[in-house]
Design a protein around this motif. Structure first.
Motif, PDB file in Angstrom:
ATOM      1  N   PHE C 160      31.888  36.127  14.955  1.00  0.00           N
ATOM      2  CA  PHE C 160      33.358  36.048  14.813  1.00  0.00           C
ATOM      3  C   PHE C 160      33.999  37.400  15.034  1.00  0.00           C
ATOM      4  N   ILE C 163      34.825  38.495  18.641  1.00  0.00           N
ATOM      5  CA  ILE C 163      35.984  37.953  19.378  1.00  0.00           C
ATOM      6  C   ILE C 163      37.169  38.870  19.115  1.00  0.00           C
ATOM      7  N   PRO C 164      37.766  39.415  20.160  1.00  0.00           N
ATOM      8  CA  PRO C 164      38.799  40.460  19.959  1.00  0.00           C
ATOM      9  C   PRO C 164      40.125  39.864  19.508  1.00  0.00           C
ATOM     10  N   PHE C 165      40.917  40.684  18.856  1.00  0.00           N
ATOM     11  CA  PHE C 165      42.285  40.266  18.529  1.00  0.00           C
ATOM     12  C   PHE C 165      43.093  40.239  19.817  1.00  0.00           C
ATOM     13  N   ILE C 166      44.146  39.465  19.829  1.00  0.00           N
ATOM     14  CA  ILE C 166      44.915  39.338  21.081  1.00  0.00           C
ATOM     15  C   ILE C 166      45.718  40.622  21.305  1.00  0.00           C
ATOM     16  N   LYS C 169      43.669  43.528  22.581  1.00  0.00           N
ATOM     17  CA  LYS C 169      43.176  43.315  23.961  1.00  0.00           C
ATOM     18  C   LYS C 169      44.353  43.467  24.918  1.00  0.00           C
TER      19      LYS C 169
ATOM     20  N   ILE D 110      36.503  29.822  10.763  1.00  0.00           N
ATOM     21  CA  ILE D 110      36.953  30.970  11.561  1.00  0.00           C
ATOM     22  C   ILE D 110      37.710  31.905  10.609  1.00  0.00           C
ATOM     23  N   LYS D 111      37.672  33.167  10.944  1.00  0.00           N
ATOM     24  CA  LYS D 111      38.199  34.147   9.979  1.00  0.00           C
ATOM     25  C   LYS D 111      39.653  34.474  10.259  1.00  0.00           C
ATOM     26  N   HIS D 112      39.970  34.696  11.516  1.00  0.00           N
ATOM     27  CA  HIS D 112      41.361  35.115  11.801  1.00  0.00           C
ATOM     28  C   HIS D 112      41.971  34.056  12.710  1.00  0.00           C
ATOM     29  N   ASP D 114      44.828  33.890  14.075  1.00  0.00           N
ATOM     30  CA  ASP D 114      45.650  34.269  15.231  1.00  0.00           C
ATOM     31  C   ASP D 114      44.817  34.810  16.385  1.00  0.00           C
ATOM     32  N   LYS D 115      43.486  34.733  16.275  1.00  0.00           N
ATOM     33  CA  LYS D 115      42.699  35.025  17.477  1.00  0.00           C
ATOM     34  C   LYS D 115      42.731  33.821  18.420  1.00  0.00           C
ATOM     35  N   TYR D 116      43.040  32.629  17.866  1.00  0.00           N
ATOM     36  CA  TYR D 116      42.887  31.422  18.707  1.00  0.00           C
ATOM     37  C   TYR D 116      44.245  30.792  19.020  1.00  0.00           C
ATOM     38  N   PHE D 161      43.851  35.166  27.469  1.00  0.00           N
ATOM     39  CA  PHE D 161      43.022  35.736  26.383  1.00  0.00           C
ATOM     40  C   PHE D 161      42.752  34.669  25.318  1.00  0.00           C
ATOM     41  N   TYR D 162      43.811  33.935  24.982  1.00  0.00           N
ATOM     42  CA  TYR D 162      43.582  32.884  23.959  1.00  0.00           C
ATOM     43  C   TYR D 162      42.502  31.938  24.441  1.00  0.00           C
ATOM     44  N   ASN D 165      39.091  33.421  24.245  1.00  0.00           N
ATOM     45  CA  ASN D 165      38.582  33.421  22.855  1.00  0.00           C
ATOM     46  C   ASN D 165      38.073  32.043  22.473  1.00  0.00           C
TER      47      ASN D 165
END
Lengths: 296, 618, 173, 185
Positions: C160, C163-166, C169, D110-112, D114-116, D161-162, D165
């Motif tokens: 987890f 996976i980069p933050f948006i 990136k 999932i932890k964050h 707003d990554k997705y 990017f989304y 991910n």
């Protein structure tokens, strides 16, 4: 002529939206909630019209526009106060026929949405229409034979001097029958089977987003206005000035909302059984009474 | 260019088509279209003529009379137009089936014999052409073997019974009045005793009623329509049933005469009023059965019976608007019923034979023209404003209400709502909803199939928006019956008790539609999304299981299916069983070996001798 | 009564230890191959309800312990009164390196999801099980997640947190 | 609550419309959904702010993700989010969507969030009370006012990017990408 046309449309839209806002406010107050402002339907429409929307193809748009056009057309045939625009072309018969345009339009558009919730919703909507059409047709026929004319403004003129048709004895039976089926025609709670949000994800309008939902909301407002205006014109002697006319509609609508908030929802079989049993028998008896009276 | 040449040329040409089929298929197709076009052209040419031709046959007082008047011309127009369009449609439909030459021969024979019936001025030629039509229809119904043969058998038995009734009627008329020519028979039936008129009425009513699929004699129609090849079932329900109505009209208004028919009373019964009730019942009962069918063509077949109810109601009602409505509905029903059957034929052709409403879906994207045709046909049969169905039904309703028959009007209006529900089920289950996997690569219907549909749709819309054109002809027909003509304008009926103004409604509807379409286009543009991108509560849309069309009105089905059993059909089947067991018992006597027969003769002779000795009768 | 049950079991099967802790719990420790015999015997005795199949990971002794819990349906209890309804807890140990056991699905049909779950989360495969497809997990794991040697912290860091933050990136684009 | 200031309605009806008619998707993830019914019934009536739950994602413009998001639920969340009509706002409800909460080291959640999918507002607390929902709603109003509730714009802009991910998490996804080229539908 065009001014009168525009005015009826605006009045119908305003009253329709006001009625929807009033119904949400009354439901909230009955449930001990503070409830949204009266203009909440207007706010919803403004928001929905500014949203981007998604479509499933040409028929999806065509059906919705057809249903709204059908409701608008029906407005022109129903007298508001004393002026009625399309007075000389067809009368009550054409109203019966134009009443099928709006459901057919929504049926076509939500059929093209290819979603089972929508299909179940339409099959319920058409079954409901068939169910309440039996008593409704009988009632309209009683009125036509009793007043011996098929134009609605003729009926109003006769009611002006002979008093409301609800108070005329031979028409009492069909008046009661009409009151019994009014919730079904309006589509409010005991018969709110078509737009059941919990069971079939709001039925036909499951795939409506953005402006489609706004158009569906406006069509719902027109539909409420038409049904109540028809009832007031036929049975409460549609008033001379619009203000008086609006007051009668308000009384009928408030009674409807009181029923709406406290009743659970029928299953479709129960609704059909109910509508074909009591209101249909009453309407049939009313028609028989009028025919016999006519023969003597 | 008189009628004899038309019929003679048409008959020989249809044989020629059969023979040319042996040489080359394209030649046969070309010839078939040419023949039907020729018939249509000649009928249109005969627009305003009304003359009669007497042909002397061998027998002195049985002349063959061929005549044409506005009524005959009106029916001939329907027959020839629907005939041409069905021939064009079946060019592609029949291509990869066997026995195609036989099919075209029979199709042309049916068309020509129907024209023959319309043109025939005397009852003898009427009966000859009637028989030719019956058996050629039988051969065409049982065209694609299997269940079709049983359907054909049922049809031919009932139509034979009908022909027998008509034959006895014709013979009794001849013995009573010495002539068979319709024109001469016209007035003098009214002089006879009421008992005789009732006898003739019952005979002719059963005869024409069977062909007309009126309520008690309707049970042959659903199997016949659904088993026949689609273009022929379009012809069958478009025009062939109307020949029964033509017979009824001839009998009621020409032979019986207008004045006698109105109050036709026999003792306590008012036959005319009873006929209206039969018509009303024919509207309601089959429409609700149609609601619950799961086979597209069977659904349409039941609707044919329902719509015939309107026509019977209109004609039997006797007032000028009623008869005008009934006759106009004949024309309309031929148009939209033919269109609906052709659209089912196109779907059947593309999905090679699938017409079960539970397994189709989503063909709107693959066959748009067929869908438009089916939609306009559905609007026509429902009687949506701006289609021709609306005008004719409006006429019928107006007379029913103005003449104070509310219960009849209620039955008719209820029939309309039943039609709406079942036609929407027809449209929804075939064209709307999810497209199943196996129909992913369906092509559009070929042009020869789309052209007839477009022509029918054009007819429906033009007659709906400008009903004045057909009403002018119908006015002439009504005046020929002695009724008061309607005062019509190009766009509807002008009358004080409630006018109909279709152009008014047209402009209102078109205006409203246009304005709302503009407002609709004003807001942000909507984006088109795929069919699989659908709301399924966050889950993936399951392929092929995301389509709710299986028995569409199930709640209603559970409620009314027990009381919709077809008692008449069961009565006929029981009747058939009784006759079969009766015949079996006779077989005991005639069991085929000659020994018994000689014994019977000897016994009979001894009996005779014994009687002669005992009582010496001679 | 459960003593009679205990004696019958002892007589029938060899290497089996039975002890009754509280009055309504009978714990049986048996060998891997005796499981089918014991289960069918108990089922014939009225223990028709397989309440649960679960697994314990003894990483020190390199053993997996499978636990089958049986309980009788109250109305089919032959002679036990309500108070003395005894549950049978059958335990067996299997080797951790090649975790194999025969599936009990033809005795108790409802064991199917339990065994699928244990297969997915512990990696034990059950011979004779018709459908050992994944039940809960979306991703595939080299070490089945419920095993003790599966280090969740390290797995999270590897999967987890990779996976980069948006925003970061996009800023770096 | 500047709902009845007519001048604002005339100046920017779109913004006011979105502020005072937030239709929430009735989507239950994790343990937070138990807080929604009390907030829409008599005691804390959300309808007075114009917030009502609607049946389908198509009709909604507010998406409450209430509670921990497991891998299986994330698929449904992404699909529902993509089915909603723009402009749409998402609010992460509770500490689990923010940084994994008490399931910080679980292999299956999932932890964050707003990554997705883009998230506009957060409500901290391990199951915040209904009043916290109204704090979030009022906070969302100010965001809409200042044009900062642009989650859907970010989704459209950085869709690549989304999407990458999401594919990192699931390998191949069943539904086609929402936007083909960057930003175009």
């Amino acid at each position: 002529m065009a001014l009168k046309l525009l005015l009826t449309l605006i009045i119908a839209l305003v009253t329709g939206l006001f009625f929807l806002g009033l119904s949400r406010k009354m439901i909230a107050r009955i449930q001990w909630r503070y409830g949204p402002p009266l203009i909440q339907p207007l706010i919803d429409i403004i928001k929905l019209l500014s949203q981007k929307s998604m479509t499933h193809g040409g028929l999806f748009n065509f059906g919705l526009v057809l249903s709204l056009a059908g409701s608008v057309i029906l407005l022109l045939f129903i007298p508001l106060g004393e002026w009625c625009i399309m007075n000389k072309s067809g009368g009550l018969l054409v109203i019966i026929y134009l009443m099928l345009l709006a459901p057919f339009g929504t049926a076509l558009s939500s059929g093209a949405a290819a979603n089972p919730n929508a299909s179940i919703g339409i099959s319920r909507k058409l079954l409901m229409a068939l169910a309440y059409e039996v008593p409704l047709l009988l009632i309209l026929l009683t009125l036509m034979t009793y007043y011996n004319t098929i134009s609605i403004s003729g009926i109003i003129v006769k009611q002006q001097n002979a008093g409301w048709s609800l108070t005329i004895l031979p028409l009492l039976l069909s008046g009661i029958a009409y009151i019994l089926i009014l919730p079904a025609v309006l589509g409010i709670r005991p018969f709110a089977i078509v737009k059941a949000p919990q069971e079939i994800a709001s039925g036909p309008s499951v795939e409506y987003s953005g402006k489609f939902l706004a158009f569906a909301e406006i069509q719902h407002a027109f539909q409420t206005y038409i049904t109540i205006a028809l009832f007031v014109n036929l049975f409460l002697g549609g008033a001379s000035n619009p203000g008086y006319f609006f007051l009668k509609m308000l009384v009928v609508f408030v009674a409807g909302i009181l029923i709406h908030t406290v009743f659970p929802r029928f299953r479709i079989e129960q609704a059909i059984k109910y509508l074909w049993r009591w209101p249909a028998l009453l309407a049939l008896a009313g028609l028989a009474v009028v025919v016999i009276l006519d023969k003597i | 260019m008189n009628l004899v040449y038309i019929l003679a040329v048409a008959f020989t040409a249809s044989l020629l088509v059969y023979l040319s089929g042996k040489i080359s298929k394209t030649l046969r197709n070309f010839l078939a279209v040419l023949v039907s076009l020729g018939m249509a052209a000649s009928v249109i040419y005969l627009y305003n003529h009304s003359f009669a031709i007497h042909l002397s046959t061998g027998f002195p007082d049985f002349p063959l009379v061929l005549r044409i008047n506005t009524l005959a011309w009106f029916f001939a127009l329907i027959i020839s137009v629907v005939g041409v369009l069905t021939v064009i449609f079946s060019l592609q439909y029949i291509k990869n089936k066997k026995r195609t030459d036989f099919y075209f021969l029979m199709l042309l024979l049916v068309n020509v014999s129907m024209l023959g019936i319309i043109f025939s001025g005397d009852l003898l030629s009427f009966y000859i052409f009637w028989e030719i039509m019956s058996w050629s229809t039988f051969l065409l119904i049982s065209y694609n073997r299997g269940a079709a043969i049983a359907a054909g058998m049922k049809y031919i038995i009932m139509s034979l019974a009908g022909s027998a009734a008509i034959l006895t009627g014709i013979l009794s008329l001849y013995t009573c009045f010495g002539t068979l020519i319709i024109a001469e028979l016209a007035g003098n039936l009214s002089l006879t005793s009421p008992a005789y008129t009732l006898f003739i009425f019952l005979l002719f009513f059963t005869g024409f009623g069977i062909k007309n699929a009126v309520w008690p004699f309707h049970s042959w129609l659903p199997p016949a329509h659904s088993e026949a090849p689609s273009p022929f079932s379009a012809l069958l329900s478009g025009t062939l049933i109307k020949i029964g109505t033509y017979g009824l009209i001839i009998f009621f208004y020409v032979i019986l005469g207008m004045k006698k028919f109105i109050g036709l009373k026999y003792g306590f019964f008012n036959l005319q009023y009873m006929l209206c009730w039969i018509g009303a019942f024919t509207i309601v009962f089959p429409t609700f059965i149609a609601l619950l069918q799961n086979d597209a063509k069977r659904l349409l077949a039941w609707h044919s019976i329902g719509q015939m109810g309107y026509i019977i109601l209109g004609i039997a009602f006797g007032t000028s608007t009623g008869v005008a409505g009934g006759i106009f509905h004949i024309f309309n029903h031929a148009a939209f019923k033919g269109l609906l059957f052709l659209s089912v034929g196109a779907v059947e052709y593309r999905t090679n034979g699938v017409r079960d409403l539970n397994s189709l879906g989503g063909l709107l994207k693959k066959m748009p023209v067929t869908f438009c045709g089916a939609l306009i046909g559905a609007c026509g049969i429902i009687g949506m404003p701006l289609t021709n169905g609306f005008v004719s039904k409006w006429l019928i309703y107006k007379t029913l209400i103005v003449e104070k028959y509310p219960f009849l009007a209620f039955a008719a209006l209820l029939g309309t709502w039943g039609t709406i529900l079942s036609l929407y089920k027809f449209l929804h289950n075939i064209f709307l909803g999810q497209l199943p996997e196996k129909y992913k690569n369906i092509k559009k219907a070929p042009f020869t199939m789309q052209f007839p549909m477009l022509v029918f749709s054009l007819i429906i819309i033009t007659c709906g928006v400008l009903p004045g054109i057909p009403l002018k002809i119908i006015n002439r027909i009504i005046t020929s019956f002695g009724l008061k003509a309607l005062d019509i304008s190009i766009w509807g009926v002008i009358s004080e008790t409630g006018a109909l103004n279709t152009v008014n409604i047209f402009f209102a509807l078109a205006g409203a539609f246009f304005i709302i379409w503009l407002i609709f286009k004003l807001w942000p543009k909507e984006t088109k999304i795929a069919q699989a991108d659908n709301y399924a509560a966050g889950a993936a849309v399951p392929r092929d299981k995301y389509n709710y069309t299986v028995n569409f009105y199930n709640p209603l089905y559970r409620m009314i299916s027990p009381c919709l059993r077809d008692f008449i059909d069961e009565f006929y089947i029981r009747l058939a069983k009784i006759t079969r067991s009766l015949c079996n018992s006779i077989k005991l006597v005639y069991n085929g070996d000659t020994g018994y027969y000689i014994m019977y003769i000897i016994l009979f002779m001894t009996a005779l001798i014994f009687i002669q000795i005992k009582w010496s009768i001679w | 009564m459960n003593h009679s049950m205990k004696n019958q079991l002892l007589s029938l099967f060899t290497e089996i230890q039975i002890d009754i802790k509280k009055d309504n719990e009978m714990i049986i420790n048996a060998a891997k191959n005796a499981i089918i015999g014991i289960l069918s015997f108990c089922k014939s005795k009225g223990y028709e309800h397989l309440a649960l199949v679960s697994c314990v990971d003894w990483i020190e002794q390199k053993k997996f312990e499978l636990v089958y819990i049986l309980s009788p349906y109250p109305e089919q209890e032959p002679e036990f009164s309500k108070k003395e309804k005894t549950n049978i807890i059958l335990k067996t140990r299997i080797d951790r390196e090649q975790p194999e056991i025969v599936s009990v699905i033809n005795i108790f049909k409802n064991a199917e999801p339990y065994e699928r779950e244990i297969h997915e989360l512990f990696g034990i495969n059950f011979n004779g099980h018709p459908r050992l497809t994944p039940l809960f997990l979306e991703r595939t794991y080299k070490i089945p997640p419920f095993r003790k040697n599966f280090d969740t912290r390290e797995y999270v860091k590897k999967v987890f947190d990779e996976i980069p933050f948006i925003d970061k990136k996009e800023a770096s684009k | 609550m500047d709902r009845n200031q007519i001048s604002k309605w005339i100046k920017s009806p779109v913004k006011m419309g979105h502020k005072y008619s937030l239709h929430a998707v009735y989507f239950c993830t994790g343990c937070g959904i138990i807080e929604i019914p009390p907030s829409i019934t008599a005691r804390w009536d959300a309808e007075r702010f114009g917030v009502i739950p609607v049946a389908t994602s198509r009709q909604a413009n507010l998406f409450l993700i209430t509670g921990y998001v497991s891998l299986k639920t994330l698929k449904a969340i992404i699909r529902t989010y993509e089915q909603m009509a723009e402009p749409k706002f998402t609010v992460g409800f509770g500490s689990c969507p923010i940084n994994g909460g008490m399931y910080w080291d679980s292999y299956n959640t999932i932890k964050h969030l707003d990554k997705y999918i883009p998230v506009d507002g957060w409500i901290a607390g391990c199951m915040p009370r209904p009043e916290a929902i109204f704090v979030a709603v009022t906070h969302l109003w100010t965001l809409i006012d200042r044009e900062m509730a642009d989650g859907y714009k970010r989704y459209r802009k950085n869709y690549k990017f989304y999407r990458s991910n999401q594919e990192k998490l699931y390998g191949k996804l069943e539904w086609p990408p929402l936007f083909q080229k960057d930003g175009a539908k």
